[in-house]
Scaffold this motif. Sequence first.
Motif, PDB file in Angstrom:
ATOM      1  N   UNK A 108       7.763  -1.999   5.181  1.00 16.55           N
ATOM      2  CA  UNK A 108       6.442  -1.864   4.560  1.00 16.55           C
ATOM      3  C   UNK A 108       6.582  -1.431   3.096  1.00 16.55           C
ATOM      4  N   UNK A 109       7.464  -0.489   2.841  1.00 19.30           N
ATOM      5  CA  UNK A 109       7.688  -0.016   1.480  1.00 19.30           C
ATOM      6  C   UNK A 109       8.173  -1.159   0.585  1.00 19.30           C
ATOM      7  N   UNK A 110       9.109  -1.957   1.077  1.00 17.34           N
ATOM      8  CA  UNK A 110       9.594  -3.124   0.325  1.00 17.34           C
ATOM      9  C   UNK A 110       8.447  -4.093   0.049  1.00 17.34           C
ATOM     10  N   UNK A 111       7.610  -4.324   1.056  1.00 14.54           N
ATOM     11  CA  UNK A 111       6.487  -5.237   0.897  1.00 14.54           C
ATOM     12  C   UNK A 111       5.493  -4.723  -0.144  1.00 14.54           C
ATOM     13  N   UNK A 112       5.257  -3.415  -0.150  1.00 15.73           N
ATOM     14  CA  UNK A 112       4.343  -2.836  -1.137  1.00 15.73           C
ATOM     15  C   UNK A 112       4.880  -3.010  -2.552  1.00 15.73           C
ATOM     16  N   UNK A 113       6.185  -2.805  -2.716  1.00 15.83           N
ATOM     17  CA  UNK A 113       6.772  -2.974  -4.046  1.00 15.83           C
ATOM     18  C   UNK A 113       6.711  -4.430  -4.495  1.00 15.83           C
ATOM     19  N   UNK A 114       6.973  -5.356  -3.576  1.00 12.29           N
ATOM     20  CA  UNK A 114       7.045  -6.772  -3.928  1.00 12.29           C
ATOM     21  C   UNK A 114       5.665  -7.431  -4.025  1.00 12.29           C
ATOM     22  N   UNK A 115       4.769  -7.132  -3.067  1.00 11.60           N
ATOM     23  CA  UNK A 115       3.489  -7.836  -2.984  1.00 11.60           C
ATOM     24  C   UNK A 115       2.273  -6.930  -3.159  1.00 11.60           C
ATOM     25  N   UNK A 116       2.513  -5.621  -3.322  1.00 13.75           N
ATOM     26  CA  UNK A 116       1.433  -4.650  -3.527  1.00 13.75           C
ATOM     27  C   UNK A 116       0.449  -4.608  -2.342  1.00 13.75           C
ATOM     28  N   UNK A 117       0.988  -4.792  -1.120  1.00 10.36           N
ATOM     29  CA  UNK A 117       0.151  -4.800   0.077  1.00 10.36           C
ATOM     30  C   UNK A 117       0.782  -3.908   1.149  1.00 10.36           C
ATOM     31  N   UNK A 118       0.124  -2.794   1.507  1.00 12.81           N
ATOM     32  CA  UNK A 118       0.605  -2.000   2.639  1.00 12.81           C
ATOM     33  C   UNK A 118       0.227  -2.681   3.954  1.00 12.81           C
ATOM     34  N   UNK A 119       1.064  -2.558   4.960  1.00 16.77           N
ATOM     35  CA  UNK A 119       0.801  -3.194   6.248  1.00 16.77           C
ATOM     36  C   UNK A 119      -0.444  -2.619   6.920  1.00 16.77           C
ATOM     37  N   UNK A 120      -0.748  -1.348   6.654  1.00 16.06           N
ATOM     38  CA  UNK A 120      -1.963  -0.762   7.229  1.00 16.06           C
ATOM     39  C   UNK A 120      -3.210  -1.490   6.718  1.00 16.06           C
ATOM     40  N   UNK A 121      -3.145  -2.038   5.526  1.00 17.06           N
ATOM     41  CA  UNK A 121      -4.235  -2.836   4.963  1.00 17.06           C
ATOM     42  C   UNK A 121      -4.176  -4.268   5.494  1.00 17.06           C
ATOM     43  N   UNK A 122      -2.971  -4.804   5.611  1.00 18.67           N
ATOM     44  CA  UNK A 122      -2.775  -6.192   6.046  1.00 18.67           C
ATOM     45  C   UNK A 122      -3.307  -6.439   7.451  1.00 18.67           C
ATOM     46  N   UNK A 123      -3.280  -5.433   8.305  1.00 23.11           N
ATOM     47  CA  UNK A 123      -3.731  -5.646   9.679  1.00 23.11           C
ATOM     48  C   UNK A 123      -5.207  -6.050   9.747  1.00 23.11           C
ATOM     49  N   UNK A 124      -5.960  -5.828   8.682  1.00 19.88           N
ATOM     50  CA  UNK A 124      -7.374  -6.211   8.660  1.00 19.88           C
ATOM     51  C   UNK A 124      -7.573  -7.726   8.653  1.00 19.88           C
ATOM     52  N   UNK A 125      -6.540  -8.496   8.311  1.00 20.19           N
ATOM     53  CA  UNK A 125      -6.649  -9.962   8.351  1.00 20.19           C
ATOM     54  C   UNK A 125      -6.953 -10.443   9.768  1.00 20.19           C
ATOM     55  N   UNK A 126      -6.513  -9.691  10.769  1.00 15.97           N
ATOM     56  CA  UNK A 126      -6.730 -10.079  12.164  1.00 15.97           C
ATOM     57  C   UNK A 126      -8.194  -9.906  12.579  1.00 15.97           C
ATOM     58  N   UNK A 127      -8.974  -9.164  11.813  1.00 16.19           N
ATOM     59  CA  UNK A 127     -10.385  -8.932  12.131  1.00 16.19           C
ATOM     60  C   UNK A 127     -11.297 -10.051  11.645  1.00 16.19           C
ATOM     61  N   UNK A 128     -10.801 -10.907  10.765  1.00 17.10           N
ATOM     62  CA  UNK A 128     -11.604 -12.007  10.237  1.00 17.10           C
ATOM     63  C   UNK A 128     -11.901 -12.995  11.367  1.00 17.10           C
ATOM     64  N   UNK A 129     -13.171 -13.229  11.685  1.00 17.97           N
ATOM     65  CA  UNK A 129     -13.484 -14.170  12.768  1.00 17.97           C
ATOM     66  C   UNK A 129     -13.070 -15.610  12.447  1.00 17.97           C
ATOM     67  N   UNK A 130     -12.783 -15.901  11.186  1.00 16.79           N
ATOM     68  CA  UNK A 130     -12.366 -17.246  10.781  1.00 16.79           C
ATOM     69  C   UNK A 130     -10.858 -17.321  10.526  1.00 16.79           C
ATOM     70  N   UNK A 131     -10.123 -16.285  10.923  1.00 18.62           N
ATOM     71  CA  UNK A 131      -8.670 -16.257  10.700  1.00 18.62           C
ATOM     72  C   UNK A 131      -8.009 -17.462  11.339  1.00 18.62           C
ATOM     73  N   UNK A 132      -6.834 -17.783  10.822  1.00 14.85           N
ATOM     74  CA  UNK A 132      -6.036 -18.881  11.350  1.00 14.85           C
ATOM     75  C   UNK A 132      -4.689 -18.293  11.767  1.00 14.85           C
ATOM     76  N   UNK A 133      -4.192 -18.672  12.931  1.00 13.93           N
ATOM     77  CA  UNK A 133      -2.863 -18.271  13.391  1.00 13.93           C
ATOM     78  C   UNK A 133      -1.999 -19.525  13.414  1.00 13.93           C
ATOM     79  N   UNK A 134      -0.871 -19.475  12.702  1.00 15.09           N
ATOM     80  CA  UNK A 134       0.024 -20.616  12.583  1.00 15.09           C
ATOM     81  C   UNK A 134       1.433 -20.154  12.944  1.00 15.09           C
ATOM     82  N   UNK A 135       2.155 -20.961  13.722  1.00 11.80           N
ATOM     83  CA  UNK A 135       3.532 -20.605  14.071  1.00 11.80           C
ATOM     84  C   UNK A 135       4.442 -20.752  12.855  1.00 11.80           C
TER      85      UNK A 135
END
Length: 92
Positions: free
Chosen positions: A13-40
């Motif tokens: 998570x720390x590496x991701x924050x440094x590289x993409x400025x996104x904490x995983x605790x924030x990223x989990x909100x993408x799953x709440x979007x009723x229009x989200x897409x899940x792709x393998x």
Amino acid sequence: MKKTYFEWDEDKEWENQKKHNVPFSFAQHAFLDPHRIIVEDEEHSAEENRYYCIGRVGEGIMTVRFTFRGHTIRIFGAGYWRKGRKLYEEQN
């Protein structure tokens, strides 16, 4: 109905924050979007199936790399990537 949980490696998570400025605790909100897409994620699914969740978080479209482990979603990476936004807009 069993509850779904989120988990992640704190160092990753720390590496991701440094590289993409996104904490995983924030990223989990993408799953709440009723229009989200899940792709393998076919490129990185050798040992376990991995996926992308593409969903709206705040004002942007976020792509979250993850896998399922039982009733747990384990996040590996997240960011606001153009390819994910394009797919989301095409599907919605």
